[in-house]
Motif scaffolding. Structure first.
Motif, PDB file in Angstrom:
ATOM      1  N   MET A   7      17.564 -77.050  -1.403  1.00 46.44           N
ATOM      2  CA  MET A   7      18.109 -75.960  -0.849  1.00 46.44           C
ATOM      3  C   MET A   7      17.076 -75.588   0.512  1.00 46.44           C
ATOM      4  SD  MET A   7      17.631 -71.872  -2.140  1.00 46.44           S
ATOM      5  CE  MET A   7      19.651 -71.334  -2.654  1.00 46.44           C
ATOM      6  N   THR A   8      16.218 -76.193   0.309  1.00 47.28           N
ATOM      7  CA  THR A   8      14.657 -76.534   1.734  1.00 47.28           C
ATOM      8  C   THR A   8      15.651 -77.282   2.696  1.00 47.28           C
ATOM      9  OG1 THR A   8      13.796 -77.663   0.725  1.00 47.28           O
ATOM     10  CG2 THR A   8      12.961 -75.462   0.730  1.00 47.28           C
ATOM     11  N   ARG A   9      16.462 -77.637   2.119  1.00 47.04           N
ATOM     12  CA  ARG A   9      17.533 -78.626   3.416  1.00 47.04           C
ATOM     13  C   ARG A   9      18.116 -77.730   4.003  1.00 47.04           C
ATOM     14  NH1 ARG A   9      19.449 -83.461   0.492  1.00 47.04           N
ATOM     15  NH2 ARG A   9      19.769 -81.430  -1.031  1.00 47.04           N
ATOM     16  N   LEU A  10      18.839 -76.741   3.607  1.00 47.22           N
ATOM     17  CA  LEU A  10      20.042 -76.044   4.684  1.00 47.22           C
ATOM     18  C   LEU A  10      18.966 -74.836   4.563  1.00 47.22           C
ATOM     19  CD1 LEU A  10      22.908 -75.851   1.849  1.00 47.22           C
ATOM     20  CD2 LEU A  10      22.462 -77.020   3.750  1.00 47.22           C
ATOM     21  N   TYR A  11      17.904 -74.046   4.779  1.00 48.71           N
ATOM     22  CA  TYR A  11      17.493 -72.929   4.810  1.00 48.71           C
ATOM     23  C   TYR A  11      15.892 -72.946   5.119  1.00 48.71           C
ATOM     24  CZ  TYR A  11      22.240 -70.943   4.336  1.00 48.71           C
ATOM     25  OH  TYR A  11      22.937 -70.274   4.054  1.00 48.71           O
ATOM     26  N   PRO A  12      15.446 -73.149   5.124  1.00 48.87           N
ATOM     27  CA  PRO A  12      13.981 -73.278   5.142  1.00 48.87           C
ATOM     28  C   PRO A  12      13.530 -71.404   4.371  1.00 48.87           C
ATOM     29  CG  PRO A  12      14.159 -72.306   7.458  1.00 48.87           C
ATOM     30  CD  PRO A  12      14.947 -73.146   6.870  1.00 48.87           C
ATOM     31  N   ALA A  13      12.393 -71.701   4.273  1.00 47.43           N
ATOM     32  CA  ALA A  13      11.691 -71.082   2.904  1.00 47.43           C
ATOM     33  C   ALA A  13      11.048 -69.671   3.616  1.00 47.43           C
ATOM     34  CB  ALA A  13      10.526 -71.634   1.960  1.00 47.43           C
ATOM     35  N   THR A  14      10.377 -69.719   5.133  1.00 45.43           N
ATOM     36  CA  THR A  14      10.672 -68.973   5.747  1.00 45.43           C
ATOM     37  C   THR A  14      11.915 -68.448   6.470  1.00 45.43           C
ATOM     38  OG1 THR A  14      10.616 -70.366   7.909  1.00 45.43           O
ATOM     39  CG2 THR A  14       8.453 -69.748   6.732  1.00 45.43           C
ATOM     40  N   GLY A  15      13.653 -68.863   6.160  1.00 44.29           N
ATOM     41  CA  GLY A  15      14.441 -67.684   6.651  1.00 44.29           C
ATOM     42  C   GLY A  15      14.324 -66.951   4.717  1.00 44.29           C
ATOM     43  N   MET A  16      14.301 -67.181   4.542  1.00 44.09           N
ATOM     44  CA  MET A  16      14.780 -66.822   3.148  1.00 44.09           C
ATOM     45  C   MET A  16      13.838 -65.640   2.726  1.00 44.09           C
ATOM     46  SD  MET A  16      16.863 -68.951   1.925  1.00 44.09           S
ATOM     47  CE  MET A  16      17.331 -68.375   0.197  1.00 44.09           C
ATOM     48  N   HIS A  17      14.602 -65.152   2.069  1.00 45.06           N
ATOM     49  CA  HIS A  17      13.983 -63.527   1.362  1.00 45.06           C
ATOM     50  C   HIS A  17      14.703 -62.595  -0.009  1.00 45.06           C
ATOM     51  CE1 HIS A  17      17.535 -61.399   2.667  1.00 45.06           C
ATOM     52  NE2 HIS A  17      17.326 -60.116   2.238  1.00 45.06           N
ATOM     53  N   LEU A  18      13.736 -62.041  -1.054  1.00 49.80           N
ATOM     54  CA  LEU A  18      14.404 -61.665  -1.754  1.00 49.80           C
ATOM     55  C   LEU A  18      14.991 -60.251  -1.642  1.00 49.80           C
ATOM     56  CD1 LEU A  18      11.294 -61.843  -4.522  1.00 49.80           C
ATOM     57  CD2 LEU A  18      14.219 -62.854  -4.562  1.00 49.80           C
ATOM     58  N   CYS A  19      16.689 -60.177  -2.277  1.00 49.21           N
ATOM     59  CA  CYS A  19      16.926 -58.213  -1.847  1.00 49.21           C
ATOM     60  C   CYS A  19      17.697 -58.650  -3.297  1.00 49.21           C
ATOM     61  CB  CYS A  19      18.264 -59.130  -0.955  1.00 49.21           C
ATOM     62  SG  CYS A  19      19.555 -60.314  -1.688  1.00 49.21           S
ATOM     63  N   VAL A  20      17.901 -56.959  -4.040  1.00 50.91           N
ATOM     64  CA  VAL A  20      18.559 -56.968  -5.023  1.00 50.91           C
ATOM     65  C   VAL A  20      19.830 -56.991  -5.555  1.00 50.91           C
ATOM     66  CG1 VAL A  20      19.923 -55.001  -5.714  1.00 50.91           C
ATOM     67  CG2 VAL A  20      17.223 -54.905  -5.124  1.00 50.91           C
ATOM     68  N   MET A  21      20.262 -58.183  -5.928  1.00 48.16           N
ATOM     69  CA  MET A  21      22.083 -58.300  -6.158  1.00 48.16           C
ATOM     70  C   MET A  21      22.687 -57.781  -6.184  1.00 48.16           C
ATOM     71  SD  MET A  21      22.965 -60.673  -8.922  1.00 48.16           S
ATOM     72  CE  MET A  21      22.168 -62.416  -8.905  1.00 48.16           C
ATOM     73  N   PRO A  22      23.554 -57.845  -5.426  1.00 47.06           N
ATOM     74  CA  PRO A  22      24.755 -56.490  -5.282  1.00 47.06           C
ATOM     75  C   PRO A  22      25.323 -56.347  -7.396  1.00 47.06           C
ATOM     76  CG  PRO A  22      25.518 -58.273  -3.315  1.00 47.06           C
ATOM     77  CD  PRO A  22      24.172 -58.821  -4.578  1.00 47.06           C
ATOM     78  N   ALA A  23      25.621 -55.477  -7.649  1.00 53.59           N
ATOM     79  CA  ALA A  23      26.593 -55.074  -8.299  1.00 53.59           C
ATOM     80  C   ALA A  23      27.871 -56.470  -9.157  1.00 53.59           C
ATOM     81  CB  ALA A  23      27.000 -54.059  -8.547  1.00 53.59           C
ATOM     82  N   GLU A  24      29.301 -56.406  -8.387  1.00 52.06           N
ATOM     83  CA  GLU A  24      30.056 -57.492  -7.834  1.00 52.06           C
ATOM     84  C   GLU A  24      29.559 -59.013  -8.510  1.00 52.06           C
ATOM     85  OE1 GLU A  24      29.417 -55.387  -4.985  1.00 52.06           O
ATOM     86  OE2 GLU A  24      30.978 -54.321  -5.445  1.00 52.06           O
ATOM     87  N   MET A  25      28.299 -58.930  -8.047  1.00 48.99           N
ATOM     88  CA  MET A  25      27.834 -59.880  -8.169  1.00 48.99           C
ATOM     89  C   MET A  25      26.884 -59.992  -9.371  1.00 48.99           C
ATOM     90  SD  MET A  25      25.524 -62.469  -6.482  1.00 48.99           S
ATOM     91  CE  MET A  25      26.519 -63.411  -4.705  1.00 48.99           C
ATOM     92  N   GLN A  26      26.103 -58.928 -10.113  1.00 45.14           N
ATOM     93  CA  GLN A  26      26.072 -59.428 -11.217  1.00 45.14           C
ATOM     94  C   GLN A  26      26.850 -59.291 -12.195  1.00 45.14           C
ATOM     95  OE1 GLN A  26      22.910 -56.835 -11.653  1.00 45.14           O
ATOM     96  NE2 GLN A  26      22.970 -56.665 -13.666  1.00 45.14           N
ATOM     97  N   ALA A  27      27.824 -59.140 -11.969  1.00 48.01           N
ATOM     98  CA  ALA A  27      29.591 -58.747 -13.057  1.00 48.01           C
ATOM     99  C   ALA A  27      29.492 -60.017 -12.885  1.00 48.01           C
ATOM    100  CB  ALA A  27      30.158 -57.910 -12.245  1.00 48.01           C
ATOM    101  N   VAL A  28      30.101 -61.060 -12.447  1.00 48.85           N
ATOM    102  CA  VAL A  28      30.295 -62.224 -12.305  1.00 48.85           C
ATOM    103  C   VAL A  28      29.075 -63.196 -12.714  1.00 48.85           C
ATOM    104  CG1 VAL A  28      30.872 -64.297 -10.744  1.00 48.85           C
ATOM    105  CG2 VAL A  28      31.256 -62.430 -10.315  1.00 48.85           C
ATOM    106  N   LEU A  29      27.910 -63.122 -12.862  1.00 43.58           N
ATOM    107  CA  LEU A  29      27.252 -64.155 -12.744  1.00 43.58           C
ATOM    108  C   LEU A  29      27.087 -63.547 -14.673  1.00 43.58           C
ATOM    109  CD1 LEU A  29      24.581 -64.183 -11.392  1.00 43.58           C
ATOM    110  CD2 LEU A  29      25.855 -65.938 -11.834  1.00 43.58           C
ATOM    111  N   GLU A  30      27.170 -62.518 -15.526  1.00 37.62           N
ATOM    112  CA  GLU A  30      27.108 -61.824 -16.458  1.00 37.62           C
ATOM    113  C   GLU A  30      28.619 -62.270 -17.308  1.00 37.62           C
ATOM    114  OE1 GLU A  30      26.407 -57.153 -16.362  1.00 37.62           O
ATOM    115  OE2 GLU A  30      24.296 -57.696 -15.845  1.00 37.62           O
TER     116      GLU A  30
END
Length: 69
Positions: free
Chosen positions: A1-24
């Protein structure tokens, strides 16, 4: 993943409810316990793939590592 996005370009964000429903709804997804280490997921469809890091905070909310925009 770091080849696509360096760690400095990432952040933690709350997962959208729609995406959480797909995962579950996925048969092989296991909910992480609050405060447990992150879960690394890989989705694949044909030649396309995406990777996602999911973390459940002690509050119970699901967070994901996403590119900072």
């Amino acid at each position: 993943m770091t080849r696509l996005y360096p760690a400095t370009g990432m952040h933690l964000c709350v997962m959208p409810a729609e995406m959480q429903a797909v995962l579950e709804g996925a048969p092989d997804y296991r909910q992480p316990d609050p405060g447990e280490g992150p879960v690394w997921l890989q989705f694949a469809s044909g030649n396309d793939a995406a990777e996602l890091v999911v973390y459940r905070a002690r509050t119970g909310d699901l967070y994901m590592a996403a590119p900072a925009l």
